[in-house]
Design a protein around this motif. Structure first.
Motif, PDB file in Angstrom:
ATOM      1  N   ASP A 125       0.838  -1.209   0.000  1.00 16.49           N
ATOM      2  CA  ASP A 125       0.000   0.000   0.000  1.00 16.49           C
ATOM      3  C   ASP A 125       0.870   1.255   0.000  1.00 16.49           C
ATOM      4  OD1 ASP A 125      -2.322  -1.586   0.227  1.00 16.49           O
ATOM      5  OD2 ASP A 125      -2.360  -1.403   2.423  1.00 16.49           O
ATOM      6  N   LEU A 126       1.938   1.243   0.803  1.00 12.86           N
ATOM      7  CA  LEU A 126       2.810   2.414   0.904  1.00 12.86           C
ATOM      8  C   LEU A 126       3.584   2.638  -0.398  1.00 12.86           C
ATOM      9  CD1 LEU A 126       4.050   1.953   4.571  1.00 12.86           C
ATOM     10  CD2 LEU A 126       2.466   3.700   3.713  1.00 12.86           C
ATOM     11  N   ILE A 127       4.060   1.571  -1.016  1.00 10.01           N
ATOM     12  CA  ILE A 127       4.747   1.728  -2.303  1.00 10.01           C
ATOM     13  C   ILE A 127       3.778   2.263  -3.349  1.00 10.01           C
ATOM     14  CG2 ILE A 127       5.851   0.475  -4.209  1.00 10.01           C
ATOM     15  CD1 ILE A 127       7.326  -1.192  -2.077  1.00 10.01           C
ATOM     16  N   ALA A 128       2.530   1.792  -3.325  1.00  9.41           N
ATOM     17  CA  ALA A 128       1.522   2.307  -4.265  1.00  9.41           C
ATOM     18  C   ALA A 128       1.302   3.807  -4.060  1.00  9.41           C
ATOM     19  CB  ALA A 128       0.209   1.541  -4.101  1.00  9.41           C
ATOM     20  N   LEU A 129       1.270   4.274  -2.812  1.00 10.02           N
ATOM     21  CA  LEU A 129       1.134   5.707  -2.545  1.00 10.02           C
ATOM     22  C   LEU A 129       2.329   6.478  -3.102  1.00 10.02           C
ATOM     23  CD1 LEU A 129      -0.302   5.800   1.080  1.00 10.02           C
ATOM     24  CD2 LEU A 129      -1.364   6.750  -0.967  1.00 10.02           C
TER      25      LEU A 129
ATOM     26  N   ALA B  31       9.146  -1.349   7.478  1.00  3.87           N
ATOM     27  CA  ALA B  31       9.199  -2.269   6.331  1.00  3.87           C
ATOM     28  C   ALA B  31       9.509  -1.515   5.043  1.00  3.87           C
ATOM     29  CB  ALA B  31       7.877  -3.027   6.197  1.00  3.87           C
ATOM     30  N   LEU B  32       8.926  -0.324   4.879  1.00  2.35           N
ATOM     31  CA  LEU B  32       9.172   0.472   3.675  1.00  2.35           C
ATOM     32  C   LEU B  32      10.624   0.943   3.629  1.00  2.35           C
ATOM     33  CD1 LEU B  32       8.018   1.753   1.110  1.00  2.35           C
ATOM     34  CD2 LEU B  32       7.330   3.722   2.513  1.00  2.35           C
ATOM     35  N   ALA B  33      11.139   1.450   4.737  1.00  3.28           N
ATOM     36  CA  ALA B  33      12.535   1.897   4.776  1.00  3.28           C
ATOM     37  C   ALA B  33      13.467   0.739   4.438  1.00  3.28           C
ATOM     38  CB  ALA B  33      12.870   2.475   6.152  1.00  3.28           C
ATOM     39  N   ASP B  34      13.220  -0.405   5.032  1.00  2.00           N
ATOM     40  CA  ASP B  34      14.056  -1.580   4.798  1.00  2.00           C
ATOM     41  C   ASP B  34      13.958  -2.051   3.344  1.00  2.00           C
ATOM     42  OD1 ASP B  34      15.870  -3.443   6.032  1.00  2.00           O
ATOM     43  OD2 ASP B  34      14.310  -4.964   5.815  1.00  2.00           O
ATOM     44  N   ALA B  35      12.756  -2.041   2.796  1.00  2.00           N
ATOM     45  CA  ALA B  35      12.546  -2.526   1.423  1.00  2.00           C
ATOM     46  C   ALA B  35      13.169  -1.605   0.384  1.00  2.00           C
ATOM     47  CB  ALA B  35      11.048  -2.681   1.145  1.00  2.00           C
ATOM     48  N   LEU B  36      13.069  -0.293   0.586  1.00  2.00           N
ATOM     49  CA  LEU B  36      13.574   0.645  -0.409  1.00  2.00           C
ATOM     50  C   LEU B  36      15.094   0.758  -0.394  1.00  2.00           C
ATOM     51  CD1 LEU B  36      11.012   3.581  -0.137  1.00  2.00           C
ATOM     52  CD2 LEU B  36      11.039   1.700  -1.788  1.00  2.00           C
TER      53      LEU B  36
ATOM     54  N   GLU C  90      10.394   1.081  -6.185  1.00  2.00           N
ATOM     55  CA  GLU C  90      10.170  -0.344  -5.905  1.00  2.00           C
ATOM     56  C   GLU C  90      11.251  -0.811  -4.943  1.00  2.00           C
ATOM     57  OE1 GLU C  90      12.620  -2.110  -9.738  1.00  2.00           O
ATOM     58  OE2 GLU C  90      10.451  -2.015  -9.843  1.00  2.00           O
ATOM     59  N   HIS C  91      11.192  -2.058  -4.557  1.00  2.00           N
ATOM     60  CA  HIS C  91      12.171  -2.635  -3.631  1.00  2.00           C
ATOM     61  C   HIS C  91      13.587  -2.383  -4.125  1.00  2.00           C
ATOM     62  CE1 HIS C  91       9.494  -5.204  -1.056  1.00  2.00           C
ATOM     63  NE2 HIS C  91       8.670  -4.820  -2.007  1.00  2.00           N
ATOM     64  N   GLY C  92      14.457  -1.944  -3.209  1.00  2.00           N
ATOM     65  CA  GLY C  92      15.875  -1.797  -3.500  1.00  2.00           C
ATOM     66  C   GLY C  92      16.262  -0.608  -4.346  1.00  2.00           C
ATOM     67  N   VAL C  93      15.342   0.315  -4.645  1.00  2.00           N
ATOM     68  CA  VAL C  93      15.609   1.423  -5.565  1.00  2.00           C
ATOM     69  C   VAL C  93      16.486   2.520  -4.936  1.00  2.00           C
ATOM     70  CG1 VAL C  93      13.595   2.868  -5.020  1.00  2.00           C
ATOM     71  CG2 VAL C  93      14.511   2.858  -7.332  1.00  2.00           C
ATOM     72  N   GLY C  94      16.539   2.578  -3.618  1.00  2.00           N
ATOM     73  CA  GLY C  94      17.168   3.731  -2.976  1.00  2.00           C
ATOM     74  C   GLY C  94      18.384   3.424  -2.140  1.00  2.00           C
ATOM     75  N   THR C  95      18.906   4.503  -1.570  1.00  3.70           N
ATOM     76  CA  THR C  95      20.024   4.441  -0.637  1.00  3.70           C
ATOM     77  C   THR C  95      19.566   5.060   0.677  1.00  3.70           C
ATOM     78  OG1 THR C  95      21.646   4.662  -2.411  1.00  3.70           O
ATOM     79  CG2 THR C  95      22.393   5.207  -0.196  1.00  3.70           C
ATOM     80  N   LEU C  96      19.716   4.321   1.762  1.00  3.78           N
ATOM     81  CA  LEU C  96      19.413   4.850   3.084  1.00  3.78           C
ATOM     82  C   LEU C  96      20.563   5.781   3.447  1.00  3.78           C
ATOM     83  CD1 LEU C  96      17.671   4.866   5.685  1.00  3.78           C
ATOM     84  CD2 LEU C  96      19.058   2.939   6.478  1.00  3.78           C
ATOM     85  N   VAL C  97      20.318   7.084   3.413  1.00  8.38           N
ATOM     86  CA  VAL C  97      21.383   8.057   3.630  1.00  8.38           C
ATOM     87  C   VAL C  97      21.438   8.572   5.060  1.00  8.38           C
ATOM     88  CG1 VAL C  97      21.518   8.761   1.220  1.00  8.38           C
ATOM     89  CG2 VAL C  97      19.992   9.980   2.753  1.00  8.38           C
ATOM     90  N   GLU C  98      20.334   8.435   5.799  1.00 10.48           N
ATOM     91  CA  GLU C  98      20.322   8.907   7.182  1.00 10.48           C
ATOM     92  C   GLU C  98      19.234   8.178   7.955  1.00 10.48           C
ATOM     93  OE1 GLU C  98      19.927  13.153   9.584  1.00 10.48           O
ATOM     94  OE2 GLU C  98      20.332  13.156   7.436  1.00 10.48           O
ATOM     95  N   TYR C  99      19.533   7.939   9.231  1.00 17.27           N
ATOM     96  CA  TYR C  99      18.553   7.368  10.149  1.00 17.27           C
ATOM     97  C   TYR C  99      18.756   8.066  11.485  1.00 17.27           C
ATOM     98  CZ  TYR C  99      16.363   4.305  13.508  1.00 17.27           C
ATOM     99  OH  TYR C  99      15.579   3.833  14.526  1.00 17.27           O
ATOM    100  N   TRP C 100      17.651   8.514  12.071  1.00 15.25           N
ATOM    101  CA  TRP C 100      17.716   9.181  13.374  1.00 15.25           C
ATOM    102  C   TRP C 100      16.592   8.648  14.257  1.00 15.25           C
ATOM    103  CZ3 TRP C 100      14.190  12.077  16.131  1.00 15.25           C
ATOM    104  CH2 TRP C 100      14.684  12.686  17.290  1.00 15.25           C
ATOM    105  N   ALA C 101      16.913   8.458  15.527  1.00 15.70           N
ATOM    106  CA  ALA C 101      15.892   8.057  16.510  1.00 15.70           C
ATOM    107  C   ALA C 101      16.157   8.809  17.809  1.00 15.70           C
ATOM    108  CB  ALA C 101      15.943   6.553  16.755  1.00 15.70           C
ATOM    109  N   PRO C 102      15.090   9.250  18.484  1.00 13.82           N
ATOM    110  CA  PRO C 102      15.286   9.876  19.792  1.00 13.82           C
ATOM    111  C   PRO C 102      15.739   8.815  20.784  1.00 13.82           C
ATOM    112  CG  PRO C 102      12.960   9.514  19.385  1.00 13.82           C
ATOM    113  CD  PRO C 102      13.684   9.116  18.133  1.00 13.82           C
ATOM    114  N   HIS C 103      16.425   9.244  21.802  1.00 12.26           N
ATOM    115  CA  HIS C 103      16.863   8.326  22.869  1.00 12.26           C
ATOM    116  C   HIS C 103      17.813   7.269  22.332  1.00 12.26           C
ATOM    117  CE1 HIS C 103      13.454  10.263  24.791  1.00 12.26           C
ATOM    118  NE2 HIS C 103      12.677   9.776  23.846  1.00 12.26           N
ATOM    119  N   ASP C 104      18.489   7.554  21.214  1.00 13.31           N
ATOM    120  CA  ASP C 104      19.401   6.575  20.590  1.00 13.31           C
ATOM    121  C   ASP C 104      20.797   6.765  21.122  1.00 13.31           C
ATOM    122  OD1 ASP C 104      20.104   4.524  18.978  1.00 13.31           O
ATOM    123  OD2 ASP C 104      20.095   5.666  17.124  1.00 13.31           O
TER     124      ASP C 104
END
Length: 180
Positions: A100-104, A126-131, A166-180
């Motif tokens: 559903d998210l990829i369709a959006l 799941a979307l972050a991991d898939a892309l 689609e799956h695997g199309v991107g590069t995860l360039v940054e990840y941030w989480a509070p309390h990390d």
């Protein structure tokens, strides 16, 4: 023929997708859709907004789930951004599957370069991991180690049309989480 091909521009457009999970929600006696933010969520959402502002990304569009906790997260975070993007409250994001998210994403107009999604787990993680076909530094390891907690966000870069996401199309360039 695309507008880029007509103009002689053969370089695909660089785009970014930012995936923000809503801040920590409370568990009052209301339906899941109507759950408000907990006190910690009301503190973390503006911090996430400041961290989003630090990325320097000028969002052309924000798609936000219609759930109370995502709307409240966005309301608190957007005030920290240098400019407010056009926001669409999208009911299909609530309880959305990965498909559903990829369709959006595929429906996003090509005049939008940078898109922000404010949604829920497990779909956002799941979307972050898939892309993320590739990653910069330890962003993927940190994202997967932390399980994409509330108020966390991932930035994924890719080139091309939104219809090509689609799956695997991107590069995860940054990840941030509070309390990390």
């Amino acid at each position: 023929m695309s507008a880029a091909e007509l103009s002689g521009d053969t370089h695909p457009t660089a785009r970014r997708i930012v995936l923000l999970r809503h801040a920590k929600a409370d568990w009052p006696e209301v339906s899941d859709h109507e759950r408000p933010l907990a006190e910690r969520g009301r503190m973390d959402a503006p911090i996430a907004g400041r961290k989003l502002a630090e990325t320097g990304i000028a969002f052309g569009l924000a798609l936000c789930s219609t759930a109370a906790r995502t709307r409240e997260t966005w309301k608190l975070a957007v005030h920290e951004l240098p400019h407010r993007p056009r926001t669409v409250y999208e009911e299909r994001m609530y309880e959305a599957s990965l498909g559903d998210l990829i369709a959006l994403l595929n429906e996003t107009p090509d005049d939008i370069d940078d898109l922000l999604l404010i949604g829920h787990n497990p779909g956002i993680h799941a979307l972050a991991d898939a892309l993320a076909g590739t990653t910069e530094g330890d962003a993927l390891a940190r994202m997967n180690r932390g399980g994409f907690p509330t108020a966390a966000f991932a930035v994924i870069g890719f080139s091309g049309s939104w219809k090509s996401v689609e799956h695997g199309v991107g590069t995860l360039v940054e990840y941030w989480a509070p309390h990390d």
